[in-house]
Design a protein around this motif. Structure first.
Motif, PDB file in Angstrom:
ATOM      1  N   TYR A 191       0.759  -1.159  -0.137  1.00  0.00           N
ATOM      2  CA  TYR A 191      -0.033  -0.010  -0.030  1.00  0.00           C
ATOM      3  C   TYR A 191       1.012   1.322   0.075  1.00  0.00           C
ATOM      4  O   TYR A 191       1.933   1.336   0.678  1.00  0.00           O
ATOM      5  CB  TYR A 191      -0.850   0.139   1.172  1.00  0.00           C
ATOM      6  CG  TYR A 191      -2.153  -0.629   1.005  1.00  0.00           C
ATOM      7  CD1 TYR A 191      -3.352  -0.228   0.387  1.00  0.00           C
ATOM      8  CD2 TYR A 191      -2.345  -1.932   1.165  1.00  0.00           C
ATOM      9  CE1 TYR A 191      -4.415  -0.678   0.180  1.00  0.00           C
ATOM     10  CE2 TYR A 191      -3.402  -2.829   1.014  1.00  0.00           C
ATOM     11  CZ  TYR A 191      -4.562  -2.332   0.490  1.00  0.00           C
ATOM     12  OH  TYR A 191      -5.643  -3.052   0.158  1.00  0.00           O
ATOM     13  N   PHE A 211      -3.517   4.015  -1.771  1.00  0.00           N
ATOM     14  CA  PHE A 211      -4.114   2.934  -2.764  1.00  0.00           C
ATOM     15  C   PHE A 211      -2.982   1.709  -2.911  1.00  0.00           C
ATOM     16  O   PHE A 211      -1.862   2.102  -2.276  1.00  0.00           O
ATOM     17  CB  PHE A 211      -4.385   3.737  -4.086  1.00  0.00           C
ATOM     18  CG  PHE A 211      -2.587   4.378  -4.657  1.00  0.00           C
ATOM     19  CD1 PHE A 211      -1.962   3.569  -5.323  1.00  0.00           C
ATOM     20  CD2 PHE A 211      -2.445   5.558  -4.419  1.00  0.00           C
ATOM     21  CE1 PHE A 211      -0.670   4.240  -5.874  1.00  0.00           C
ATOM     22  CE2 PHE A 211      -1.478   6.152  -4.832  1.00  0.00           C
ATOM     23  CZ  PHE A 211      -0.561   5.457  -5.643  1.00  0.00           C
ATOM     24  N   HIS A 212      -3.342   0.645  -3.582  1.00  0.00           N
ATOM     25  CA  HIS A 212      -2.287  -0.329  -3.554  1.00  0.00           C
ATOM     26  C   HIS A 212      -1.509  -0.173  -4.815  1.00  0.00           C
ATOM     27  O   HIS A 212      -2.113   0.150  -5.799  1.00  0.00           O
ATOM     28  CB  HIS A 212      -3.020  -1.705  -3.611  1.00  0.00           C
ATOM     29  CG  HIS A 212      -2.230  -3.010  -3.234  1.00  0.00           C
ATOM     30  ND1 HIS A 212      -1.617  -3.582  -4.382  1.00  0.00           N
ATOM     31  CD2 HIS A 212      -1.763  -3.499  -2.237  1.00  0.00           C
ATOM     32  CE1 HIS A 212      -0.991  -4.506  -3.672  1.00  0.00           C
ATOM     33  NE2 HIS A 212      -1.098  -4.432  -2.538  1.00  0.00           N
ATOM     34  N   LYS A 242      -0.983  -2.348  -6.882  1.00  0.00           N
ATOM     35  CA  LYS A 242      -1.369  -3.188  -8.281  1.00  0.00           C
ATOM     36  C   LYS A 242      -2.741  -2.600  -8.772  1.00  0.00           C
ATOM     37  O   LYS A 242      -3.412  -3.048  -9.386  1.00  0.00           O
ATOM     38  CB  LYS A 242      -1.767  -4.409  -7.827  1.00  0.00           C
ATOM     39  CG  LYS A 242      -0.360  -4.984  -7.126  1.00  0.00           C
ATOM     40  CD  LYS A 242       0.541  -4.858  -8.418  1.00  0.00           C
ATOM     41  CE  LYS A 242       1.965  -5.916  -8.024  1.00  0.00           C
ATOM     42  NZ  LYS A 242       3.186  -5.556  -9.180  1.00  0.00           N
ATOM     43  N   HIS A 243      -3.256  -1.480  -7.920  1.00  0.00           N
ATOM     44  CA  HIS A 243      -4.509  -0.817  -8.484  1.00  0.00           C
ATOM     45  C   HIS A 243      -4.192   0.601  -8.326  1.00  0.00           C
ATOM     46  O   HIS A 243      -4.916   1.414  -7.235  1.00  0.00           O
ATOM     47  CB  HIS A 243      -5.753  -1.251  -7.331  1.00  0.00           C
ATOM     48  CG  HIS A 243      -5.611  -2.757  -7.383  1.00  0.00           C
ATOM     49  ND1 HIS A 243      -6.583  -3.534  -8.548  1.00  0.00           N
ATOM     50  CD2 HIS A 243      -5.331  -3.804  -6.482  1.00  0.00           C
ATOM     51  CE1 HIS A 243      -6.506  -4.751  -8.122  1.00  0.00           C
ATOM     52  NE2 HIS A 243      -5.984  -4.825  -7.075  1.00  0.00           N
ATOM     53  N   VAL A 244      -3.648   1.378  -9.144  1.00  0.00           N
ATOM     54  CA  VAL A 244      -3.419   2.752  -8.899  1.00  0.00           C
ATOM     55  C   VAL A 244      -4.652   3.479  -9.528  1.00  0.00           C
ATOM     56  O   VAL A 244      -5.075   3.080 -10.801  1.00  0.00           O
ATOM     57  CB  VAL A 244      -2.320   3.205  -9.962  1.00  0.00           C
ATOM     58  CG1 VAL A 244      -1.816   4.503  -9.816  1.00  0.00           C
ATOM     59  CG2 VAL A 244      -1.047   2.164  -9.451  1.00  0.00           C
ATOM     60  N   PRO A 245      -5.092   4.506  -8.771  1.00  0.00           N
ATOM     61  CA  PRO A 245      -6.269   5.281  -9.285  1.00  0.00           C
ATOM     62  C   PRO A 245      -5.876   6.088 -10.807  1.00  0.00           C
ATOM     63  O   PRO A 245      -4.690   6.362 -10.710  1.00  0.00           O
ATOM     64  CB  PRO A 245      -6.786   5.929  -8.058  1.00  0.00           C
ATOM     65  CG  PRO A 245      -6.095   5.545  -7.089  1.00  0.00           C
ATOM     66  CD  PRO A 245      -4.896   4.973  -7.589  1.00  0.00           C
ATOM     67  N   ASP A 246      -6.838   6.303 -11.344  1.00  0.00           N
ATOM     68  CA  ASP A 246      -6.812   7.213 -12.533  1.00  0.00           C
ATOM     69  C   ASP A 246      -6.304   8.596 -12.025  1.00  0.00           C
ATOM     70  O   ASP A 246      -6.550   9.087 -10.986  1.00  0.00           O
ATOM     71  CB  ASP A 246      -7.971   7.539 -13.286  1.00  0.00           C
ATOM     72  CG  ASP A 246      -8.480   6.136 -13.799  1.00  0.00           C
ATOM     73  OD1 ASP A 246      -7.436   5.184 -14.438  1.00  0.00           O
ATOM     74  OD2 ASP A 246      -9.629   5.801 -14.129  1.00  0.00           O
ATOM     75  N   ARG A 291       0.664   8.834  -7.984  1.00  0.00           N
ATOM     76  CA  ARG A 291      -0.010   7.865  -8.826  1.00  0.00           C
ATOM     77  C   ARG A 291       0.610   7.430 -10.007  1.00  0.00           C
ATOM     78  O   ARG A 291       1.124   6.356 -10.398  1.00  0.00           O
ATOM     79  CB  ARG A 291      -1.428   8.233  -8.965  1.00  0.00           C
ATOM     80  CG  ARG A 291      -2.259   8.429  -8.101  1.00  0.00           C
ATOM     81  CD  ARG A 291      -3.733   9.005  -8.431  1.00  0.00           C
ATOM     82  NE  ARG A 291      -4.356   9.188  -7.228  1.00  0.00           N
ATOM     83  CZ  ARG A 291      -5.771   9.577  -7.211  1.00  0.00           C
ATOM     84  NH1 ARG A 291      -6.530   9.786  -8.523  1.00  0.00           N
ATOM     85  NH2 ARG A 291      -6.479   9.616  -6.364  1.00  0.00           N
ATOM     86  N   GLU A 295       6.448   1.108 -12.854  1.00  0.00           N
ATOM     87  CA  GLU A 295       6.200  -0.131 -13.299  1.00  0.00           C
ATOM     88  C   GLU A 295       6.075  -0.202 -15.021  1.00  0.00           C
ATOM     89  O   GLU A 295       5.955  -1.617 -15.171  1.00  0.00           O
ATOM     90  CB  GLU A 295       4.432  -0.363 -12.847  1.00  0.00           C
ATOM     91  CG  GLU A 295       4.548  -0.439 -11.320  1.00  0.00           C
ATOM     92  CD  GLU A 295       3.020  -0.682 -10.875  1.00  0.00           C
ATOM     93  OE1 GLU A 295       2.157  -0.207 -11.596  1.00  0.00           O
ATOM     94  OE2 GLU A 295       2.683  -1.198  -9.860  1.00  0.00           O
TER      95      GLU A 295
END
Length: 402
Positions: free
Chosen positions: A60, A74-75, A77-81, A92, A99
């Protein structure tokens, strides 16, 4: 205001704590040309984005800003827009940039804050570098300075959508205290030129106008496009063909062709080209003046850059122009120009430190009278040069980070 170290210890109680010190920057010469692959100069100053952080293994990203409300979580592996105007966009983007070529396993817990009113000093590059350095450290990624510049530039252009060059990132990452950093933005080649022994001591005045808005809402991207259109016209006049506008830059057109066909460039496109080619020459002349220790000649070129930015590049706003005119007529100011993109934020000046009180008094006497709506928010600050962005590992809680 509490320091990032204190807030971090109160919030996370994690060990070990590392500190990123990521400086703000000035560009004495080389205004508005990096996006056209021109020649630029830069210096880091001793005002910085500071971030305390530690790594975590749960993946996180948790960052608390002292300057903005809310916490970004956020995690990896799940980055917000991207959300226009949100302070967490650079965080972000930093994760996504890394990555592209790396696998991230660890997240970070962090507290971040900046010093000085920061419009026009490239706080966006400084904060992005801070995130990149912390994420690389947490994930054992050995990124070179050139790679960090590339990652940070990706965040600005591909994630945020600003069509800028690499000046901001380069000055933030490559600078060394007491040196002038110069770079060819077409090749990425750079050099650090030491301050000669015969050059008088100087400081940097940073006068914040109080005007602050995101570059994405200004004419910044329009100016980039106008420069590229000028390059297309020159290429067509010289060769009878035009490269795709997404690919061409004014640096692709030789100075001799600009001189030959300048008079055929219409209106604003001639002015944009005039600024680019004369600014490139000012950078060359400025490096020579710096090498000789001639700070007065260097400052004169800064003033010329400021005039060209106003009249040829047509950046600025009434508030910045007022500050520039005050500095231009103030004793002890070697040279001045708008800082950054020049649509809001600060004017910067290279000054004789003996005149700091006089400079402050001149600004205080004129600026709030002409722009009373900013009387309570404008600021006059004085800075020195500094090293580029770096990590202070294994932070000692008894040592304050300046």
């Amino acid at each position: 205001m509490k320091s990032v170290e204190t807030v971090f210890q109160e919030k996370y109680s994690s060990q070990p704590i590392h500190i990123v010190k990521s400086p703000l920057r000035i560009c004495p010469l080389g205004a508005h040309v990096d996006h056209q692959h021109g020649l630029v100069t830069g210096m880091a100053i001793d005002a910085s984005i500071n971030m305390a952080y530690s790594s975590n293994k749960d993946g996180y990203i948790r960052v608390q800003s002292i300057d903005f409300p809310d916490e970004e979580i956020f995690h990896i592996k799940h980055v917000p827009d991207m959300i226009p105007g949100h302070w967490g966009n650079y965080l972000r983007g930093a994760v996504l940039a890394l990555e592209e070529k790396n696998i991230l396993h660890c997240g970070i817990d962090a507290v971040i804050s900046g010093k000085l009113p920061i419009g026009g000093l490239s706080s966006s590059a400084a904060v992005t570098t801070a995130y990149l350095l912390a994420l690389c450290d947490a994930n054992n990624i050995q990124a070179t300075k050139e790679e960090l510049i590339e990652y940070s530039h990706w965040v600005e252009t591909e994630f945020i959508g600003l069509n800028n060059g690499i000046l901001d990132q380069a000055a933030n990452i490559l600078s060394e205290d007491g040196y002038l950093m110069s770079m060819d933005c077409s090749t990425g080649e750079y050099k650090l030129t030491p301050k000669p022994d015969n050059m008088p001591e100087f400081e940097v005045a940073v006068v914040y106008s109080g005007v602050s808005k995101a570059l994405i809402g200004t004419d910044y991207n329009n100016r980039v496009d106008e420069c590229k259109v000028a390059a297309c016209i020159l290429e067509e006049l010289a060769c009878g063909t035009m490269s795709p506008i997404k690919e061409i830059r004014l640096r692709d057109v030789d100075d001799e062709l600009y001189q030959k066909y300048r008079e055929e460039l219409p209106g604003r496109f001639r002015r944009r080209a005039d600024h680019f080619y004369t600014e490139n020459q000012r950078v060359k002349d400025g490096i020579e003046a710096w090498e000789k220790g001639d700070i007065e000649a260097f400052g004169k070129l800064m003033f010329e850059s400021g005039e060209s930015s106003i009249h040829n590049y047509e950046s600025g706003c009434p508030e910045l122009t007022t500050i520039y005119n005050i500095l231009k007529d103030c004793p002890g100011v070697y040279g001045a120009r708008f800082s950054g993109a020049g649509y809001r934020g600060c004017c910067i000046a290279i000054i004789n430190p003996e005149f700091k009180d006089e400079i402050r008094k001149r600004v205080d006497a004129v600026y709030p009278v002409m722009h009373p709506e900013y009387a309570d928010v404008y600021k006059v600050n004085f800075c020195k040069t500094d090293d580029g962005a770096r990590i202070i590992p294994n932070y000692d809680a008894n040592t304050e980070v300046s």
